[in-house]
Design an enzyme around this catalytic site. Structure first.
Site, PDB file in Angstrom:
ATOM      1  N   HIS A 170       3.579   2.326   3.553  1.00 30.78           N
ATOM      2  CA  HIS A 170       3.869   0.988   4.069  1.00 30.78           C
ATOM      3  C   HIS A 170       3.769   0.911   5.587  1.00 30.78           C
ATOM      4  CE1 HIS A 170       4.984  -3.080   3.801  1.00 30.78           C
ATOM      5  NE2 HIS A 170       6.024  -3.003   2.998  1.00 30.78           N
ATOM      6  N   ASP A 392      -9.594  -7.302 -12.763  1.00 26.68           N
ATOM      7  CA  ASP A 392     -10.219  -6.915 -14.028  1.00 26.68           C
ATOM      8  C   ASP A 392     -11.069  -5.668 -13.771  1.00 26.68           C
ATOM      9  OD1 ASP A 392     -11.730  -6.614 -16.314  1.00 26.68           O
ATOM     10  OD2 ASP A 392     -12.416  -8.692 -16.398  1.00 26.68           O
TER      11      ASP A 392
END
Length: 450
Positions: A170, A392
């Site tokens: 992060h 996808d």
């Protein structure tokens, strides 16, 4: 790892020796404010591909995902590097940068024997013991990226599904950069190439504001004490995913704007105000109405700079905004006031405020800490604008998104787009008592859908 059976762990490097124009990336104040918190952990759940699904002869699905992961690292090659620490002995300060050395990211292949998609998405309470085991690098703090991969993926095969969980440092990326990587990887997996813009590594936008590298005084004294071996949130915390339909969001937004005689309150601001109010209402049942309540929200700063910082910038470009009240005043004022406070807070994050934050942080670095945060501080990160359900990989869209154990505490409300267009969902990590009180709050439960 609980329900998980680890099959293999591999170090994956970029697939080609590309001309890396950037060998070293200095971390900025926005990056370094997060240097002692956990990695970002987000993942998406899919139904299992059809039995005849294949990406070519002699190539299994796992091998295909590993190969496309490697090709994505060609584009996001800093994530295959490590953090570099410079100890400045002359003034007892520490500087951090990303060494783009290409040593690799981690790829874990695992199986959750007997666990189904329904086991993950159907329970009212998130089965944390299952979901947290879908992520690698649990308990690793960002500064440990000197020896730990900056990026790790775990592909877990369920009885009837697949979970792809990413853990990413992060201090190197924010949510925008995180999902840019996910979007590029899924497109390369599905199409063999990506149409996503290439990431930008330059810190040129800081020129004339601050000088790099940033020096943190006495950093070693600020490292948190060792955590418990489980490195998971306390068992008294539980999670539930609250779904808000497009129609219900429009209703809450219209009500908030009507109460304040404005049209400026956004859908997200109205929802944040709604959650703040409903949680405060539960607190009135067990605490003084004079008790202070705070709500912190991560605000994106890319569009607040002039010229704007592109979305493909790889790094953190977020600030913490905060609204405050007493629980009694918040409940008395109601939805419109709470949402308007959110609106005012967001509007106050101007380019001048961004520059002031950067300059002030250089003068007195403040490291964010998540563990041990006091009660009645809510925090929302992530964004409903991120492309989550468009990921996808070649066998269909995800059915759900979940996050890992990293940076979880009582009051963490992570926002995601919903699976249905225009819907929004919040993954709420709260005390058992607060979740039960919300479940008994008729007004709140009327606003959510399953």
């Amino acid at each position: 790892m609980g329900h998980i059976r680890c099959i293999s762990t591999t170090t994956v490097q970029p697939s080609s020796q590309i001309d890396q124009s950037t060998r070293r990336i200095e971390l900025t104040p926005c990056d370094l404010q997060l240097i002692v918190v956990d990695y970002i952990q987000k993942g998406i759940l899919f139904h299992k591909p059809l039995s005849d699904y294949t990406k070519g002869p002699n190539k299994s699905l796992i091998e295909h995902l590993k190969a496309s992961f490697s090709r994505t690292l060609d584009i996001f090659y800093p994530l295959a590097g490590r953090l570099a620490i410079t100890e400045n002995d002359q003034d007892s300060t520490t500087s951090f940068s990303v060494d783009c050395n290409g040593v690799g990211a981690e790829f874990v292949h695992a199986a959750a024997d007997g666990v189904t998609v329904a086991d993950v998405v159907d329970p009212i309470l998130v089965p944390d013991d299952i979901v947290y085991s879908f992520f690698p690098l649990n308990g690793v703090l960002n500064y440990q990226g000197t020896s730990t991969p900056l990026l790790a993926v775990q592909v877990t095969e369920l009885a009837d599904g697949i979970f792809i969980g990413l853990s990413m440092n992060h201090s190197v990326v924010d949510g925008t950069s995180f999902w840019n990587f996910f979007n590029s990887w899924s497109e390369i997996s599905r199409c063999g190439k990506t149409s996503q813009p290439v990431p930008i590594f330059s810190r040129q936008f800081l020129h004339g504001i601050i000088d790099l590298p940033v020096r943190i005084p006495h950093f070693r004294d600020q490292i948190p004490a060792a955590k418990c071996s489980s490195s998971l949130p306390p068992v008294l915390l539980q999670q539930s995913v609250f779904h808000f339909s497009r129609e219900k969001i429009a209703e809450i937004k219209a009500k908030a704007n009507s109460q304040m005689g404005t049209s400026k309150i956004s859908s997200l601001q109205a929802l944040l105000g709604h959650l703040w109010l409903c949680i405060a209402r539960t607190e009135c049942l067990s605490s003084s109405t004079d008790q202070e309540t705070k709500y912190k929200v991560l605000i994106g700063m890319r569009q607040r700079l002039k010229p704007p910082l592109p979305d493909q910038y790889l790094g953190n470009a977020v600030l913490f905004g905060v609204v405050k009240s007493t629980v009694g005043n918040l409940v008395e004022q109601g939805l419109g006031w709470a949402a308007w406070e959110m609106n005012r807070m967001v509007a106050s994050q101007t380019e001048q405020e961004v520059k002031k934050f950067l300059e002030d942080w250089m003068e007195s670095p403040q490291l964010t800490r998540v563990r041990g945060v006091a009660n009645r501080i809510l925090l929302t990160g992530s964004s409903p604008r991120f492309n989550v359900y468009g990921n996808d990989f070649g066998w269909g869209r995800p059915v759900a998104v979940r996050s890992g154990a990293g940076n979880k505490y009582d009051g963490k409300l992570t926002v995601f787009p919903g699976a249905e267009e225009g819907s929004i969902e919040f993954e709420a990590c709260l005390s058992c008592k607060t979740l039960q009180a919300l479940a008994e709050d008729a007004e709140f439960m009327e606003s959510v859908t399953k």
